[in-house]
Design a protein around this motif. Structure first.
Motif, PDB file in Angstrom:
ATOM      1  N   ALA A 106       0.823  -1.217   0.000  1.00  0.00           N
ATOM      2  CA  ALA A 106       0.000   0.000   0.000  1.00  0.00           C
ATOM      3  C   ALA A 106       0.852   1.261   0.000  1.00  0.00           C
ATOM      4  O   ALA A 106       0.369   2.339  -0.335  1.00  0.00           O
ATOM      5  N   GLY A 107       2.122   1.145   0.407  1.00  0.00           N
ATOM      6  CA  GLY A 107       3.004   2.304   0.434  1.00  0.00           C
ATOM      7  C   GLY A 107       3.469   2.709   1.813  1.00  0.00           C
ATOM      8  O   GLY A 107       4.161   3.723   1.964  1.00  0.00           O
ATOM      9  N   LYS A 108       3.148   1.930   2.837  1.00  0.00           N
ATOM     10  CA  LYS A 108       3.504   2.289   4.217  1.00  0.00           C
ATOM     11  C   LYS A 108       5.017   2.380   4.402  1.00  0.00           C
ATOM     12  O   LYS A 108       5.528   3.367   4.937  1.00  0.00           O
ATOM     13  N   SER A 109       5.725   1.346   3.973  1.00  0.00           N
ATOM     14  CA  SER A 109       7.185   1.328   4.160  1.00  0.00           C
ATOM     15  C   SER A 109       7.853   2.468   3.405  1.00  0.00           C
ATOM     16  O   SER A 109       8.808   3.084   3.899  1.00  0.00           O
ATOM     17  N   THR A 110       7.354   2.754   2.207  1.00  0.00           N
ATOM     18  CA  THR A 110       7.922   3.853   1.428  1.00  0.00           C
ATOM     19  C   THR A 110       7.700   5.180   2.136  1.00  0.00           C
ATOM     20  O   THR A 110       8.613   6.022   2.215  1.00  0.00           O
ATOM     21  N   VAL A 138      -6.194   7.325  12.798  1.00  0.00           N
ATOM     22  CA  VAL A 138      -5.706   6.317  11.861  1.00  0.00           C
ATOM     23  C   VAL A 138      -5.707   6.890  10.448  1.00  0.00           C
ATOM     24  O   VAL A 138      -6.631   7.599  10.053  1.00  0.00           O
ATOM     25  N   THR A 139      -4.640   6.589   9.712  1.00  0.00           N
ATOM     26  CA  THR A 139      -4.546   6.930   8.296  1.00  0.00           C
ATOM     27  C   THR A 139      -4.449   5.633   7.503  1.00  0.00           C
ATOM     28  O   THR A 139      -3.683   4.734   7.868  1.00  0.00           O
ATOM     29  N   VAL A 140      -5.229   5.540   6.430  1.00  0.00           N
ATOM     30  CA  VAL A 140      -5.260   4.347   5.586  1.00  0.00           C
ATOM     31  C   VAL A 140      -4.630   4.660   4.233  1.00  0.00           C
ATOM     32  O   VAL A 140      -4.979   5.668   3.601  1.00  0.00           O
ATOM     33  N   LEU A 141      -3.687   3.811   3.815  1.00  0.00           N
ATOM     34  CA  LEU A 141      -3.155   3.851   2.454  1.00  0.00           C
ATOM     35  C   LEU A 141      -3.649   2.625   1.695  1.00  0.00           C
ATOM     36  O   LEU A 141      -3.798   1.547   2.268  1.00  0.00           O
ATOM     37  N   ARG A 142      -3.905   2.811   0.412  1.00  0.00           N
ATOM     38  CA  ARG A 142      -4.281   1.683  -0.444  1.00  0.00           C
ATOM     39  C   ARG A 142      -3.782   1.948  -1.857  1.00  0.00           C
ATOM     40  O   ARG A 142      -3.963   3.058  -2.378  1.00  0.00           O
ATOM     41  N   ASP A 143      -3.137   0.940  -2.439  1.00  0.00           N
ATOM     42  CA  ASP A 143      -2.623   1.069  -3.804  1.00  0.00           C
ATOM     43  C   ASP A 143      -1.760   2.315  -3.961  1.00  0.00           C
ATOM     44  O   ASP A 143      -1.879   3.063  -4.931  1.00  0.00           O
ATOM     45  N   ALA A 144      -0.888   2.550  -2.977  1.00  0.00           N
ATOM     46  CA  ALA A 144       0.102   3.635  -2.999  1.00  0.00           C
ATOM     47  C   ALA A 144      -0.517   5.019  -2.855  1.00  0.00           C
ATOM     48  O   ALA A 144       0.148   6.021  -3.112  1.00  0.00           O
ATOM     49  N   ARG A 145      -1.770   5.080  -2.405  1.00  0.00           N
ATOM     50  CA  ARG A 145      -2.441   6.372  -2.267  1.00  0.00           C
ATOM     51  C   ARG A 145      -3.085   6.527  -0.896  1.00  0.00           C
ATOM     52  O   ARG A 145      -3.481   5.544  -0.265  1.00  0.00           O
ATOM     53  N   TRP A 146      -3.179   7.786  -0.474  1.00  0.00           N
ATOM     54  CA  TRP A 146      -3.926   8.099   0.747  1.00  0.00           C
ATOM     55  C   TRP A 146      -5.410   7.863   0.496  1.00  0.00           C
ATOM     56  O   TRP A 146      -5.951   8.269  -0.532  1.00  0.00           O
ATOM     57  N   ILE A 147      -6.063   7.193   1.451  1.00  0.00           N
ATOM     58  CA  ILE A 147      -7.499   6.915   1.330  1.00  0.00           C
ATOM     59  C   ILE A 147      -8.306   7.738   2.321  1.00  0.00           C
ATOM     60  O   ILE A 147      -9.260   8.423   1.961  1.00  0.00           O
ATOM     61  N   THR A 148      -7.901   7.700   3.598  1.00  0.00           N
ATOM     62  CA  THR A 148      -8.651   8.447   4.610  1.00  0.00           C
ATOM     63  C   THR A 148      -7.811   8.619   5.864  1.00  0.00           C
ATOM     64  O   THR A 148      -6.901   7.824   6.137  1.00  0.00           O
ATOM     65  N   THR A 149      -8.115   9.658   6.607  1.00  0.00           N
ATOM     66  CA  THR A 149      -7.600   9.855   7.970  1.00  0.00           C
ATOM     67  C   THR A 149      -8.797  10.181   8.841  1.00  0.00           C
ATOM     68  O   THR A 149      -9.626  11.028   8.471  1.00  0.00           O
ATOM     69  N   ALA A 150      -8.912   9.496   9.968  1.00  0.00           N
ATOM     70  CA  ALA A 150     -10.093   9.692  10.808  1.00  0.00           C
ATOM     71  C   ALA A 150      -9.769   9.366  12.259  1.00  0.00           C
ATOM     72  O   ALA A 150      -8.847   8.590  12.541  1.00  0.00           O
ATOM     73  N   PRO A 151     -10.531   9.945  13.206  1.00  0.00           N
ATOM     74  CA  PRO A 151     -10.411   9.513  14.594  1.00  0.00           C
ATOM     75  C   PRO A 151     -10.783   8.040  14.701  1.00  0.00           C
ATOM     76  O   PRO A 151     -11.783   7.606  14.102  1.00  0.00           O
TER      77      PRO A 151
END
Length: 501
Positions: free
Chosen positions: A46-50, A216-229
């Protein structure tokens, strides 16, 4: 522009990163506020390590910007400036095991005395003061190799804090911890938060996100998806954001193992330094779980069946024949397949290809007189890659290039390559993403349907739900058995010793 006192502690603004033709990060965004624990989640790839590589200054983004406290990040060459901003505690420890805690804390910056020689007295005193300041209860004179995993992690955190960093990235910090150790780590995190330390918490265990993180921040397919409480995001919505599709759960529907099914594995009175008087049996087509804390003996017991240890007493039979102990090759020949506890140290040969790794256990079947048929190996490797759904450029790709989930599938493929009679799985989904986890567990169902006896050792309740029954080890003994359909609190009570006085 935000005022300095309200600026995010760390921020990634639309960062991108390419490695040749591969887009590792197309739109990385992250906003971490001071004093919080912020989760970063996403499937492998998803891109976390990068993003962590960019946040810690190991590489520069191709586009976008990294900022700290409202200002641009330091130049990459200014390593000291980066160390004062951020530090990462990786799943694999970066401490030097043969050095003491004090030596690790002040490595390359030891206090000196007359003549520029290291002052060992000052080193010990300053280490003790540093550990005391951050309430890290570790002997500064202890060899780091002798510490528990959780204490090594705290030494790394203390080292980072001593350099001035107040932003700590924790990369899969619970992967090698049991439930008690995880709770102690979380307690220490909360204490450090109260002292002004901020965490970026990376984990595939979503329940931990809800337990210890505020955002929490979610990445998917090398892109930011959402950040939410975290409190505003139900688990189902979080999984859906990670997977890009609705993920449903529920109990598995399956027929019970036939009473007349043959006993494949039978153990009688097995005893060693880690376990005592173990009697158990696993029938063909049955999945049996082993649960317990890290000191329960469950892993050592499973590893004994795979030929890694020799018990001091007792015996075991596989299909009615004595199971060889202390000899991995003999156990493999006898019909045991194993996914070991650590794919990095025990499961993969990193400099070899995907094809080589998947077929290592069956080389004797791929040729004659000690020669391996290249065509036969390539064909089998291709079949295993397809069977396990391994995402790879092909069998010739280096296994070190794969994501964690696909690397674990390679280990599973090798364990299945010989069509084992007994499949021993130790933490089979550790450190993998949600989708890879489901794929790996589907292999358990397939093995069950093929009549293989399966032994699953795991700290993950989701792994154990696939089992027909779960045996609980407590201080080296089997103290409880839970048939399929157990409730979480019942199993956890047994694991923690609550229901045996």
């Amino acid at each position: 522009m935000s005022a300095p006192d309200t600026a995010p502690l760390a921020e990634a603004r639309g960062v991108t990163k390419r490695y040749g033709a591969t887009v590792a990060l197309a739109d990385g965004r992250l906003t971490v506020r001071s004093g919080e624990s912020h989760a970063l989640v996403g499937r492998n790839g998803a891109g976390k390590s990068t993003l962590v590589t960019l946040l810690t200054g190991l590489q520069a983004p191709d586009a976008g910007e990294i900022r700290f406290d409202g200002a641009s990040a330091p130049p990459l060459v200014d390593r000291d400036a980066w160390r004062r901003k951020v530090a990462c505690v990786y799943q694999k420890p970066t401490v030097v095991p043969e050095l003491t805690v004090a030596e690790n804390l002040f490595i390359n910056r030891q206090p000196t005395g007359r003549g520029g020689l290291i002052s060992w007295r000052r080193l010990r005193e300053e280490a003790a003061a540093l550990l005391d300041a951050w309430d890290v209860r570790v002997d500064p004179g202890a060899r780091t190799a002798e510490l528990r995993v959780e204490d090594r992690q705290m030494v790394e955190i203390a080292r980072a804090l001593s350099l001035g960093a107040r932003f700590i990235v924790l990369d899969e910090p619970t992967a090698q911890l049991d439930n008690r150790e995880i709770e102690r780590l979380f307690t220490r995190m909360r204490t450090l938060q109260d002292s002004g330390v901020t965490f970026l918490f990376i984990s595939h265990h979503l329940q931990e996100v809800y337990e210890v993180c505020q955002t929490v921040t979610v990445l998917r397919d090398a892109r930011w998806i959402t950040t939410a409480p975290v409190a505003d995001l139900p688990r189902s919505a979080l999984v859906e954001a990670m997977a890009g599709e609705s993920v449903t759960g529920g109990a598995l529907s399956r027929e019970p193992v036939a009473a007349h099914a043959p006993v494949v594995l039978a153990a009688h009175g097995l005893t060693s330094g880690a376990y005592r008087d173990i009697d158990l049996s696993v029938r063909g087509g049955e999945v049996v779980g082993l649960a317990g804390t890290s000191g329960s003996g469950k892993i050592e017991l499973a590893e004994s069946f795979a030929g890694l240890h020799t018990p001091t007493g007792g015996s075991a039979e596989l299909d009615g024949r004595a199971l060889p102990f202390g000899d991995v090759r003999a156990a493999l020949t006898a019909g045991v397949g194993c996914v070991p506890r650590d794919r990095h140290e025990q499961g993969l040969v990193p400099r070899m290809t995907v094809g080589d790794n998947t077929t290592l256990s069956v080389l004797d079947r791929l040729g004659r007189f000690g020669f391996v048929g290249t065509g036969a190996r390539r064909a089998l490797a291709g079949e295993l890659v397809a069977r396990l759904g391994i995402r790879t450029e092909g069998p010739g790709q280096p296994v070190s290039d794969l994501s964690g989930g696909n690397a674990q599938k390679v280990v599973m493929a090798r364990a299945l390559a010989r069509d084992p009679r007994l499949l021993v799985l130790i933490n089979p989904t550790a450190g993998v993403d949600v989708k890879s986890k489901e794929s790996l567990l589907a292999r358990v169902d397939s093995a069950r349907e093929d009549g293989t006896a399966v032994l699953v050792v795991s700290d993950e309740l989701d792994d154990l739900r696939r089992c027909d029954r779960v045996l609980v080890l407590f201080h080296g003994r089997i103290t409880a058995e839970h048939p399929a359909g157990w409730r979480d609190h019942e199993l956890i009570a047994s694991i923690e010793g609550v229901d045996h006085g």
